[in-house]
Design an enzyme around this catalytic site. Structure first.
Site, PDB file in Angstrom:
ATOM      1  N   ASP A 164       0.806  -1.225   0.000  1.00 11.14           N
ATOM      2  CA  ASP A 164       0.000   0.000   0.000  1.00 11.14           C
ATOM      3  C   ASP A 164       0.837   1.273   0.000  1.00 11.14           C
ATOM      4  OD1 ASP A 164      -2.053  -1.797   0.279  1.00 11.14           O
ATOM      5  OD2 ASP A 164      -2.917  -0.878   2.067  1.00 11.14           O
TER       6      ASP A 164
ATOM      7  N   HIS B 147       3.546  -2.327   3.273  1.00 11.14           N
ATOM      8  CA  HIS B 147       3.636  -0.968   2.733  1.00 11.14           C
ATOM      9  C   HIS B 147       5.008  -0.753   2.086  1.00 11.14           C
ATOM     10  CE1 HIS B 147       0.453  -0.785   5.760  1.00 11.14           C
ATOM     11  NE2 HIS B 147      -0.029   0.263   5.104  1.00 11.14           N
TER      12      HIS B 147
END
Length: 293
Positions: free
Chosen positions: A105, A249
């Site tokens: 992400d 992430h």
């Protein structure tokens, strides 16, 4: 008539001297010589034609026989499987194989470039949920993700809390990101991930109309909070199960640093790395939430 006979005799003697007639059997020598050479006109001298070599060598660039052994450096078939990954052709059956989907992400950012190299080295495909603002800042990285065979999803434009936003704000966050991704890479995502996993009935209704499935996760190593590569690695590997979606992430260098060992350890356990769409193997329902297969 006698003059023609004398000329024919002279030709025969010349051919014999050149050695060409010696290659023919006595029974066929005269017939072959007579048919191979043109008839002379009444006032023409018959030219002596050089005969071709008995066994001419093939041209230097002639193709090798079909049954000749292939070169030792011949490329492997494109659908040959690579350990720990889907087949190079992208075909995978998660009904039979131990599939897992790694997702990243908040990118793309500068650290995304290093992650792409790590994934390429092991031929691993992942899914990236992108922030619209970062897409506009780094469009080339979006194109690199797509060219490498990764899947791209929508993660809002500003990483807004969609569950607390108005309907118009939710639509704006998602539509602006769709537009940014399409402008950068020429595709329109069919997956979205609400920032922080924050969703509600309004988000579900809007994503349904926008034909976006909501992708959440089954494992969160909290790499956004704990910037410790070993800790992230341990949590991902320990929490992984067949059919799970893993959240990470790529904006955090500590997470990127953990990926090589994560791939190595999960591959050793028999996992096959796939994109979210590959994991389910069929189009996902817009508006519906998914955490695992």
């Amino acid at each position: 008539m006698r003059g023609r006979y004398r000329r024919w005799t002279a030709l025969t003697v010349a051919l014999a001297a050149s050695g060409w007639l010696s290659t023919l059997t006595p029974a066929t020598a005269t017939t072959t010589a007579a048919t191979a050479l043109p008839k002379a006109g009444p006032n023409e001298a018959l030219a002596v034609v050089s005969a071709p070599a008995a066994n001419p060598a093939p041209p230097a660039d002639q193709a090798a026989p079909a049954d000749q052994a292939a070169p030792t450096d011949q490329a492997a078939p494109t659908d040959q499987a690579v350990p720990g990954t889907a087949a190079a052709s992208g075909k995978v059956d998660c009904k039979k194989q131990k599939c897992i989907a790694l997702t990243f992400d908040d990118g793309p950012m500068s650290s995304t470039s290093k992650l792409l190299k790590i994934l390429a080295k092991r031929k691993v495909k992942a899914t990236f949920f992108l922030i619209g603002q970062n897409v506009r800042a780094h469009p080339s990285l979006v194109r690199q993700e797509l060219a490498a065979g990764h899947e791209i999803g929508n993660h809002s434009y500003t990483h807004a809390d969609l569950a607390r936003a108005s309907a118009s704000k939710v639509r704006s966050e998602l539509s602006k990101t769709q537009s940014a991704i399409h402008k950068a890479a020429g595709i329109t995502p069919v997956l979205m991930r609400p920032p922080g996993g924050a969703t509600d009935s309004t988000v579900a209704s809007i994503t349904r109309k926008m034909k976006l499935a909501q992708i959440l996760w089954a494992v969160d190593p909290k790499d956004w909070r704990d910037r410790n590569s070993k800790l992230v690695e341990r949590r991902v590997v320990g929490g992984a199960r067949r059919g799970y979606i893993i959240l990470m992430h790529d904006i955090h260098p500590t997470t990127v640093a953990a990926v090589p060992n994560i791939l190595k350890r999960l591959a050793a356990k028999g996992y096959v790395f796939v994109t979210v769409s590959q994991l389910f193997g069929h189009p996902l329902t817009p508006g519906k939430k998914y955490t695992k297969r």
